[in-house]
Design a protein around this motif. Sequence first.
Motif, PDB file in Angstrom:
ATOM      1  N   HIS A 176       6.356 -17.559  -2.965  1.00  0.00           N
ATOM      2  CA  HIS A 176       6.782 -16.165  -2.772  1.00  0.00           C
ATOM      3  C   HIS A 176       6.540 -15.759  -1.312  1.00  0.00           C
ATOM      4  CE1 HIS A 176       6.723 -16.186  -7.149  1.00  0.00           C
ATOM      5  NE2 HIS A 176       7.320 -15.012  -7.139  1.00  0.00           N
ATOM      6  N   PRO A 177       7.106 -16.497  -0.355  1.00  0.00           N
ATOM      7  CA  PRO A 177       6.805 -16.216   1.059  1.00  0.00           C
ATOM      8  C   PRO A 177       7.290 -14.851   1.534  1.00  0.00           C
ATOM      9  CG  PRO A 177       8.627 -17.759   0.882  1.00  0.00           C
ATOM     10  CD  PRO A 177       8.073 -17.599  -0.499  1.00  0.00           C
ATOM     11  N   ASP A 178       8.430 -14.395   1.043  1.00  0.00           N
ATOM     12  CA  ASP A 178       8.945 -13.097   1.490  1.00  0.00           C
ATOM     13  C   ASP A 178       8.055 -11.960   1.004  1.00  0.00           C
ATOM     14  OD1 ASP A 178      11.079 -14.373   2.727  1.00  0.00           O
ATOM     15  OD2 ASP A 178      12.400 -14.157   0.986  1.00  0.00           O
ATOM     16  N   GLU A 179       7.588 -12.076  -0.239  1.00  0.00           N
ATOM     17  CA  GLU A 179       6.706 -11.045  -0.786  1.00  0.00           C
ATOM     18  C   GLU A 179       5.359 -11.034  -0.050  1.00  0.00           C
ATOM     19  OE1 GLU A 179       8.448 -13.222  -2.482  1.00  0.00           O
ATOM     20  OE2 GLU A 179       9.354 -12.339  -4.281  1.00  0.00           O
ATOM     21  N   VAL A 180       4.859 -12.229   0.286  1.00  0.00           N
ATOM     22  CA  VAL A 180       3.605 -12.308   1.031  1.00  0.00           C
ATOM     23  C   VAL A 180       3.766 -11.664   2.409  1.00  0.00           C
ATOM     24  CG1 VAL A 180       2.043 -13.917   2.207  1.00  0.00           C
ATOM     25  CG2 VAL A 180       2.646 -14.291  -0.189  1.00  0.00           C
ATOM     26  N   LEU A 181       4.853 -11.984   3.088  1.00  0.00           N
ATOM     27  CA  LEU A 181       5.100 -11.392   4.406  1.00  0.00           C
ATOM     28  C   LEU A 181       5.161  -9.867   4.309  1.00  0.00           C
ATOM     29  CD1 LEU A 181       5.813 -11.544   7.403  1.00  0.00           C
ATOM     30  CD2 LEU A 181       8.197 -11.955   6.753  1.00  0.00           C
ATOM     31  N   ALA A 182       5.860  -9.355   3.306  1.00  0.00           N
ATOM     32  CA  ALA A 182       5.964  -7.907   3.141  1.00  0.00           C
ATOM     33  C   ALA A 182       4.598  -7.289   2.860  1.00  0.00           C
ATOM     34  CB  ALA A 182       6.937  -7.581   2.007  1.00  0.00           C
ATOM     35  N   THR A 183       3.779  -7.974   2.078  1.00  0.00           N
ATOM     36  CA  THR A 183       2.444  -7.467   1.753  1.00  0.00           C
ATOM     37  C   THR A 183       1.570  -7.400   2.999  1.00  0.00           C
ATOM     38  OG1 THR A 183       2.593  -8.356  -0.497  1.00  0.00           O
ATOM     39  CG2 THR A 183       0.382  -7.897   0.354  1.00  0.00           C
ATOM     40  N   VAL A 184       1.632  -8.432   3.826  1.00  0.00           N
ATOM     41  CA  VAL A 184       0.843  -8.427   5.061  1.00  0.00           C
ATOM     42  C   VAL A 184       1.340  -7.332   5.999  1.00  0.00           C
ATOM     43  CG1 VAL A 184       0.126  -9.771   7.079  1.00  0.00           C
ATOM     44  CG2 VAL A 184       0.301 -10.886   4.845  1.00  0.00           C
ATOM     45  N   ARG A 185       2.651  -7.183   6.114  1.00  0.00           N
ATOM     46  CA  ARG A 185       3.202  -6.129   6.968  1.00  0.00           C
ATOM     47  C   ARG A 185       2.741  -4.743   6.509  1.00  0.00           C
ATOM     48  NH1 ARG A 185       9.515  -8.144   7.428  1.00  0.00           N
ATOM     49  NH2 ARG A 185       9.304  -9.406   9.333  1.00  0.00           N
ATOM     50  N   GLU A 186       2.761  -4.522   5.202  1.00  0.00           N
ATOM     51  CA  GLU A 186       2.356  -3.224   4.670  1.00  0.00           C
ATOM     52  C   GLU A 186       0.891  -2.941   4.969  1.00  0.00           C
ATOM     53  OE1 GLU A 186       3.332  -3.453   0.544  1.00  0.00           O
ATOM     54  OE2 GLU A 186       5.513  -3.475   0.898  1.00  0.00           O
ATOM     55  N   LEU A 187       0.033  -3.944   4.825  1.00  0.00           N
ATOM     56  CA  LEU A 187      -1.379  -3.711   5.095  1.00  0.00           C
ATOM     57  C   LEU A 187      -1.605  -3.486   6.585  1.00  0.00           C
ATOM     58  CD1 LEU A 187      -4.405  -4.764   3.317  1.00  0.00           C
ATOM     59  CD2 LEU A 187      -4.425  -5.396   5.721  1.00  0.00           C
ATOM     60  N   LEU A 188      -0.888  -4.240   7.426  1.00  0.00           N
ATOM     61  CA  LEU A 188      -1.010  -4.008   8.875  1.00  0.00           C
ATOM     62  C   LEU A 188      -0.607  -2.584   9.243  1.00  0.00           C
ATOM     63  CD1 LEU A 188       0.400  -7.351  10.333  1.00  0.00           C
ATOM     64  CD2 LEU A 188      -1.929  -6.498  10.556  1.00  0.00           C
ATOM     65  N   ALA A 189       0.446  -2.083   8.606  1.00  0.00           N
ATOM     66  CA  ALA A 189       0.882  -0.719   8.875  1.00  0.00           C
ATOM     67  C   ALA A 189      -0.193   0.275   8.462  1.00  0.00           C
ATOM     68  CB  ALA A 189       2.189  -0.436   8.130  1.00  0.00           C
ATOM     69  N   ARG A 190      -0.856   0.036   7.332  1.00  0.00           N
ATOM     70  CA  ARG A 190      -1.932   0.921   6.881  1.00  0.00           C
ATOM     71  C   ARG A 190      -3.087   0.911   7.867  1.00  0.00           C
ATOM     72  NH1 ARG A 190      -3.572  -1.277   1.327  1.00  0.00           N
ATOM     73  NH2 ARG A 190      -5.365   0.075   1.744  1.00  0.00           N
ATOM     74  N   VAL A 191      -3.449  -0.299   8.325  1.00  0.00           N
ATOM     75  CA  VAL A 191      -4.559  -0.414   9.268  1.00  0.00           C
ATOM     76  C   VAL A 191      -4.212   0.279  10.587  1.00  0.00           C
ATOM     77  CG1 VAL A 191      -5.883  -2.046  10.656  1.00  0.00           C
ATOM     78  CG2 VAL A 191      -5.508  -2.514   8.228  1.00  0.00           C
ATOM     79  N   SER A 192      -2.996   0.076  11.061  1.00  0.00           N
ATOM     80  CA  SER A 192      -2.578   0.671  12.337  1.00  0.00           C
ATOM     81  C   SER A 192      -2.546   2.184  12.260  1.00  0.00           C
ATOM     82  CB  SER A 192      -1.200   0.136  12.741  1.00  0.00           C
ATOM     83  OG  SER A 192      -1.256  -1.262  12.980  1.00  0.00           O
ATOM     84  N   SER A 193      -2.089   2.723  11.139  1.00  0.00           N
ATOM     85  CA  SER A 193      -1.989   4.178  11.006  1.00  0.00           C
ATOM     86  C   SER A 193      -3.353   4.834  10.891  1.00  0.00           C
ATOM     87  CB  SER A 193      -1.150   4.548   9.777  1.00  0.00           C
ATOM     88  OG  SER A 193      -1.783   4.128   8.586  1.00  0.00           O
ATOM     89  N   ALA A 194      -4.345   4.054  10.485  1.00  0.00           N
ATOM     90  CA  ALA A 194      -5.695   4.614  10.318  1.00  0.00           C
ATOM     91  C   ALA A 194      -6.500   4.607  11.600  1.00  0.00           C
ATOM     92  CB  ALA A 194      -6.441   3.830   9.236  1.00  0.00           C
ATOM     93  N   THR A 195      -5.979   3.916  12.642  1.00  0.00           N
ATOM     94  CA  THR A 195      -6.735   3.811  13.903  1.00  0.00           C
ATOM     95  C   THR A 195      -6.199   4.784  14.946  1.00  0.00           C
ATOM     96  OG1 THR A 195      -5.257   2.030  14.638  1.00  0.00           O
ATOM     97  CG2 THR A 195      -7.298   1.410  13.524  1.00  0.00           C
TER      98      THR A 195
END
Length: 261
Positions: A242-261
Amino acid sequence: MEIDGVQVHGESGPPVLLLPGGAESCDGFFPGLVEGLTARVIVHDRPGTGTSTVDGSLAGAAAHLSALIDRLGCGPVVVVGQSLGGAAGVLLARDHPEQVAGLVLLDPTPINDARTCAGLERMTVALGRLASVPGLRRPLAAAFRAAALRSGRRQKLRPDCAAALARTAELDIPTLARSVRGITDLARGLREADLPRLPAVVVTADRKPDHAVRQAHERLATAFGGSVVSWPGATHSVHLDHPDEVLATVRELLARVSSAT
């Protein structure tokens, strides 16, 4: 580019530390992930794994990775870890929470379940001993390789993921056994209450709700204050099937981390 022998892909964006499963090399382990992230992605084989020529252990992984992050001057990082790499990520977050901005754990070895870890350690130690018997190492390796190739054909993996699966099938069984050594004691000493609250996603394979590993993953996610996700047909090698789903999951978490800083 390379910094002190460590590959860093990308020059901007949040830092991402990749931790592959088993004793595998990081390079090429996560197909499409490095290329698909707008981030600084750290590709590194910790001691005792991959192409590293330095002895190391899972018990020493957290201290090594923390020192690496300090040396690169890039912390805190988002950790993406699969299998044993996920367990190493959990230990890093517990021991050095200031170094970890977030976690994506891909069917991690359940370091919070001592019984499961004890079974894993017994199995890998036994395999390591068998592989050291003259005449058995090659047939064992061939059996693992054949099983992996059958799995790849059955799942109809995309070409780059099938190639990555084929590479991981060429495993060095004694090295794998060494990489797991001590995991039982580490699991017995881990208290979920000691884990920090941080952005986290635990991706678990498609298992029944009462499966011990599934339940351990749910407890990990709860301890971190994160979430559990699973996709139909996902296996332990979820980054490949499920590489596409994994990539999307990592992107989403990165966006959360970036928005919190």
